[in-house]
Design an enzyme around this catalytic site. Structure first.
Site, PDB file in Angstrom:
ATOM      1  N   LYS A  44       0.818  -1.207   0.000  1.00  0.00           N
ATOM      2  CA  LYS A  44       0.000   0.000   0.000  1.00  0.00           C
ATOM      3  C   LYS A  44       0.856   1.263   0.000  1.00  0.00           C
ATOM      4  O   LYS A  44       0.396   2.346  -0.331  1.00  0.00           O
ATOM      5  CB  LYS A  44      -0.869   0.027   1.279  1.00  0.00           C
ATOM      6  CG  LYS A  44      -1.838  -1.103   1.405  1.00  0.00           C
ATOM      7  CD  LYS A  44      -2.576  -0.989   2.760  1.00  0.00           C
ATOM      8  CE  LYS A  44      -3.387  -2.225   3.029  1.00  0.00           C
ATOM      9  NZ  LYS A  44      -3.901  -2.184   4.435  1.00  0.00           N
ATOM     10  N   GLY A  45       2.103   1.113   0.438  1.00  0.00           N
ATOM     11  CA  GLY A  45       2.933   2.271   0.789  1.00  0.00           C
ATOM     12  C   GLY A  45       3.119   3.326  -0.284  1.00  0.00           C
ATOM     13  O   GLY A  45       3.282   4.499   0.033  1.00  0.00           O
ATOM     14  N   GLU A 100       7.969   2.686  -5.818  1.00  0.00           N
ATOM     15  CA  GLU A 100       8.110   2.131  -4.457  1.00  0.00           C
ATOM     16  C   GLU A 100       8.140   3.253  -3.425  1.00  0.00           C
ATOM     17  O   GLU A 100       8.648   4.341  -3.700  1.00  0.00           O
ATOM     18  CB  GLU A 100       9.443   1.379  -4.347  1.00  0.00           C
ATOM     19  CG  GLU A 100       9.384  -0.065  -4.795  1.00  0.00           C
ATOM     20  CD  GLU A 100       8.884  -1.016  -3.705  1.00  0.00           C
ATOM     21  OE1 GLU A 100       8.195  -0.557  -2.766  1.00  0.00           O
ATOM     22  OE2 GLU A 100       9.188  -2.207  -3.813  1.00  0.00           O
ATOM     23  N   ASP A 104      14.457  -0.987   1.410  1.00  0.00           N
ATOM     24  CA  ASP A 104      15.093  -1.197   2.709  1.00  0.00           C
ATOM     25  C   ASP A 104      16.121  -2.328   2.544  1.00  0.00           C
ATOM     26  O   ASP A 104      17.230  -2.090   2.082  1.00  0.00           O
ATOM     27  CB  ASP A 104      13.976  -1.527   3.708  1.00  0.00           C
ATOM     28  CG  ASP A 104      14.458  -1.626   5.134  1.00  0.00           C
ATOM     29  OD1 ASP A 104      15.400  -0.911   5.492  1.00  0.00           O
ATOM     30  OD2 ASP A 104      13.881  -2.417   5.906  1.00  0.00           O
ATOM     31  N   PHE A 153      13.303   4.024  11.438  1.00  0.00           N
ATOM     32  CA  PHE A 153      11.988   3.652  10.937  1.00  0.00           C
ATOM     33  C   PHE A 153      11.178   4.902  10.637  1.00  0.00           C
ATOM     34  O   PHE A 153      11.025   5.773  11.489  1.00  0.00           O
ATOM     35  CB  PHE A 153      11.268   2.750  11.926  1.00  0.00           C
ATOM     36  CG  PHE A 153      10.141   1.999  11.286  1.00  0.00           C
ATOM     37  CD1 PHE A 153      10.391   0.817  10.609  1.00  0.00           C
ATOM     38  CD2 PHE A 153       8.846   2.486  11.322  1.00  0.00           C
ATOM     39  CE1 PHE A 153       9.359   0.125   9.966  1.00  0.00           C
ATOM     40  CE2 PHE A 153       7.811   1.802  10.700  1.00  0.00           C
ATOM     41  CZ  PHE A 153       8.069   0.623  10.021  1.00  0.00           C
ATOM     42  N   ARG A 166      -0.147   6.285   8.005  1.00  0.00           N
ATOM     43  CA  ARG A 166       0.087   6.506   6.574  1.00  0.00           C
ATOM     44  C   ARG A 166      -0.369   7.896   6.135  1.00  0.00           C
ATOM     45  O   ARG A 166       0.097   8.421   5.130  1.00  0.00           O
ATOM     46  CB  ARG A 166      -0.698   5.487   5.730  1.00  0.00           C
ATOM     47  CG  ARG A 166      -0.219   4.061   5.834  1.00  0.00           C
ATOM     48  CD  ARG A 166      -0.924   3.209   4.761  1.00  0.00           C
ATOM     49  NE  ARG A 166      -0.831   1.789   5.039  1.00  0.00           N
ATOM     50  CZ  ARG A 166       0.173   0.989   4.679  1.00  0.00           C
ATOM     51  NH1 ARG A 166       1.200   1.489   4.032  1.00  0.00           N
ATOM     52  NH2 ARG A 166       0.166  -0.289   4.961  1.00  0.00           N
TER      53      ARG A 166
HETATM   54  P1  IMP Z   1      12.432  -4.457   1.961  1.00  0.00           P
HETATM   55  O1  IMP Z   1      13.139  -4.740   3.267  1.00  0.00           O
HETATM   56  O2  IMP Z   1      13.295  -3.572   1.082  1.00  0.00           O
HETATM   57  O3  IMP Z   1      12.006  -5.720   1.303  1.00  0.00           O
HETATM   58  O4  IMP Z   1      11.145  -3.633   2.326  1.00  0.00           O
HETATM   59  C1  IMP Z   1       9.961  -4.268   2.677  1.00  0.00           C
HETATM   60  C2  IMP Z   1       8.880  -3.322   3.050  1.00  0.00           C
HETATM   61  O5  IMP Z   1       9.081  -2.964   4.407  1.00  0.00           O
HETATM   62  C3  IMP Z   1       8.799  -1.983   2.322  1.00  0.00           C
HETATM   63  O6  IMP Z   1       8.133  -2.040   1.085  1.00  0.00           O
HETATM   64  C4  IMP Z   1       8.019  -1.173   3.316  1.00  0.00           C
HETATM   65  O7  IMP Z   1       6.628  -1.428   3.158  1.00  0.00           O
HETATM   66  C5  IMP Z   1       8.493  -1.735   4.647  1.00  0.00           C
HETATM   67  N1  IMP Z   1       9.474  -0.839   5.279  1.00  0.00           N
HETATM   68  C6  IMP Z   1      10.813  -0.933   5.296  1.00  0.00           C
HETATM   69  N2  IMP Z   1      11.370   0.076   5.992  1.00  0.00           N
HETATM   70  C7  IMP Z   1      10.329   0.823   6.426  1.00  0.00           C
HETATM   71  C8  IMP Z   1      10.228   2.042   7.206  1.00  0.00           C
HETATM   72  O8  IMP Z   1      11.204   2.650   7.642  1.00  0.00           O
HETATM   73  N3  IMP Z   1       8.973   2.491   7.425  1.00  0.00           N
HETATM   74  C9  IMP Z   1       7.849   1.868   6.963  1.00  0.00           C
HETATM   75  N4  IMP Z   1       7.897   0.754   6.223  1.00  0.00           N
HETATM   76  C10 IMP Z   1       9.122   0.244   5.967  1.00  0.00           C
HETATM   77 MG    MG Z   2       4.726  -1.623   4.427  1.00  0.00          MG
END
Ligand code: IMP
Ligand code: MG
Length: 176
Positions: A44-45, A100, A104, A153, A166
C-alpha cells in the site's frame, strides 16, 4: 506537522517531498517523452507518492498496482515474498516504471523486478521515494530516487507502522 503526535519527528517535510516529486516528475517526463509509460505502484505504501507523482508528469501514463506480502518478514535471509494482488495489465513489450515507497533490505523490490522481468517488458526501471542503503541485503539499482535516509523507521506519506500513520503529510521518524 508531526508534533500533534508524540514521539514523531519530521525527517522530510511536505515541502521537501513536493520539491522531490517535481524533480522526479520532470526527469521521468524527459526520459519517457513520446512513450506510453506504464507505472506500477507497490501497495500500500506507494499510493500517496504515486498519486502526487502522476499529476506532475507530462506524459500519458497508465497505472496499475501490485500488492506483495513478505511472510516470515524481511529479516529472514531467504526473504520469501508473495504476490497477493497480481497485475491486471499486460507487461510484455511495455515501458514499465515501478513506484516504491522505500527500498530497505531490497528483498521485496528485487523480487518484484525479477517477477516483472520474466514478463518481458520493453524496459523496466525503478523509482523509489526513499532508500535506506545501510540496510541492504540484496542489491537494487534505483533509477529515480527521492531521498536517501538513515537507518531509522519512518512513517507518513503512505508509509505505515502496523498499518497506522500513513496519512501524515510529512515523512517522520518514529521513535520506538
Ligand atoms: P524491503 O526490506 O526492502 O524488502 O522492504 C519491505 C517493506 O518494508 C517496504 O516495502 C516497506 O513497506 C516496509 N518498510 C521498510 N522500511 C520501512 C520504514 O522505515 N517504514 C515503513 N515501512 C518500511
Ligand atoms: Mg509496508
Amino acid at each position: 506537522m508531526c508534533h500533534r503526535k508524540p514521539r514523531l519527528e519530521v525527517l522530510i517535510s511536505r515541502e521537501e517531498i513536493s520539491q522531490a516529486v517535481n524533480r522526479l516528475a520532470s526527469q521521468i517526463s524527459q526520459d519517457y517523452k513520446g512513450k506510453q509509460l506504464l507505472l506500477i505502484g507497490v501497495l500500500k505504501g506507494a499510493f500517496v507518492f504515486m498519486a502526487d507523482l502522476i499529476r506532475q508528469l507530462d506524459l500519458p501514463v497508465e497505472i496499475d498496482f501490485v500488492r506483495l506480502s513478505s511472510y516470515g518478514a524481511a529479516q529472514k535471509s531467504s526473504g520469501k515474498v508473495k504476490v497477493v494482488q497480481p497485475l491486471k495489465s499486460l507487461i510484455k513489450g511495455r515501458d514499465v516504471l515501478v513506484i516504491e515507497d522505500i527500498v530497505d533490505t531490497g528483498i521485496t523490490t528485487s523480487f518484484l523486478l525479477d517477477y516483472l522481468r520474466r514478463k518481458k517488458p520493453a524496459s523496466l526501471k525503478l523509482c523509489a521515494l526513499t532508500d535506506k542503503p545501510s540496510r541492504r541485503q540484496v542489491p537494487v539499482s534505483i533509477n529515480y530516487l527521492g531521498f536517501t535516509i538513515p537507518d531509522k523507521f519512518i512513517v507518513g506519506y503512505g508509509l505505515d507502522f502496523d498499518e497506522k500513520l500513513r496519512y501524515l503529510p510529512d515523512i517522520c521518524f518514529l521513535e520506538r
